[in-house]
Write a protein that holds these residues in place. Structure first.
Motif, PDB file in Angstrom:
ATOM      1  N   TYR A  99       2.534  -0.864  -0.243  1.00 38.07           N
ATOM      2  CA  TYR A  99       0.819  -0.458  -0.585  1.00 38.07           C
ATOM      3  C   TYR A  99      -0.018   0.319  -1.386  1.00 38.07           C
ATOM      4  O   TYR A  99      -0.655  -0.315  -2.211  1.00 38.07           O
ATOM      5  N   TYR A 100       0.402   1.086  -1.965  1.00 36.80           N
ATOM      6  CA  TYR A 100       0.516   2.462  -3.151  1.00 36.80           C
ATOM      7  C   TYR A 100       0.941   1.704  -4.489  1.00 36.80           C
ATOM      8  O   TYR A 100      -0.082   1.362  -5.568  1.00 36.80           O
ATOM      9  N   LEU A 146      -0.557  -0.287   6.292  1.00 35.00           N
ATOM     10  CA  LEU A 146      -0.223   1.324   6.475  1.00 35.00           C
ATOM     11  C   LEU A 146       0.614   0.626   7.721  1.00 35.00           C
ATOM     12  O   LEU A 146       1.512   1.631   7.742  1.00 35.00           O
ATOM     13  N   ALA A 172       4.629   2.572   2.514  1.00 30.36           N
ATOM     14  CA  ALA A 172       3.569   3.094   2.433  1.00 30.36           C
ATOM     15  C   ALA A 172       3.967   2.682   0.245  1.00 30.36           C
ATOM     16  O   ALA A 172       2.702   2.298  -0.596  1.00 30.36           O
TER      17      ALA A 172
END
Length: 223
Positions: free
Chosen positions: A164-165, A126, A161
């Motif tokens: 990543y998610y 992150l 973010a």
């Protein structure tokens, strides 16, 4: 011209017919003009300071610097993460051969430690730059020209973010969640054995497969 005419500016030049020099005394018109100029300078200075404060706040909002994937700290962390990835290569066949879902086994404790490192890896990712999306307004990128190195990466927390998610979390962390749910749900079944595998054991094996495949792919990409 007389001195009073020069001070008040009422005289005229004899040769050119123009008005004389401007009065050096502070008349009402000059006072109003000076005040208006001073207010314009003050307002301009306030706007300039305001924007500088915004830019400084935007640059200094994050206490931890966002690093590029090629930074030596990120590279060393990726090398350290080989340990839990290699552990999963050994633990998966061991679970299939000898292990059953249990919260009290030594293997489960090591699983928790390995997934703790994966949580730390989540925090590191992150704060790691992601590839920047191509800007259609940029003519150089639209023409396929090579851009500078800084424009290849995005340090926006929103982009990091989102990447990543949507890309990393579903493959690296979600399988561990399913694994722990299956282990807790089937932990009390004492009739499980590998000679007569029940449907609970098959589901637990499937949850371990979800951990093994993406971590193996990550290990191969690192090599």
């Amino acid at each position: 011209l007389s001195l009073s005419a020069m001070l008040l500016g009422t005289g005229k030049s004899k040769h050119f017919g123009r008005t004389g020099p401007k009065p050096i005394l502070l008349t009402e018109e000059r006072r109003a003009e000076r005040e208006s100029n001073a207010s314009m300078r003050r307002s301009h200075r306030r706007r300039r300071v305001h924007w500088k404060m915004l830019e400084k706040k935007k640059r200094g909002g994050a206490k931890i610097p966002v690093l590029a994937p090629t930074h030596r700290v990120i590279q060393r962390w990726k090398a350290f993460m080989v340990i839990p990835l290699l552990y999963e290569q050994w633990a998966f066949p061991f679970r299939l051969a000898l292990e059953s879902p249990s919260l009290h086994s030594n293997l489960f404790v090591v699983d928790v430690l390995a997934d703790g490192l994966m949580v730390c890896d989540m925090l590191v990712q992150l704060w790691t730059m992601v590839p920047a999306k191509p800007d259609p307004k940029n003519a150089a990128q639209a023409a396929g020209k090579e851009s500078d190195k800084e424009s290849q990466w995005s340090d926006s927390f929103k982009d990091i973010a989102l990447h990543y998610y949507t890309v990393v979390f579903p493959t690296q962390m979600m399988p561990s969640v399913f694994y722990y749910v299956a282990t807790i749900a089937f932990n009390d079944d004492q009739t499980m054995n590998h000679s007569t595998a029940s449907w609970q054991l098959w589901l637990w094996w499937a949850s371990t497969l979800g951990r093994f495949v993406p971590r193996s792919a990550r290990l191969m990409s690192w090599w």
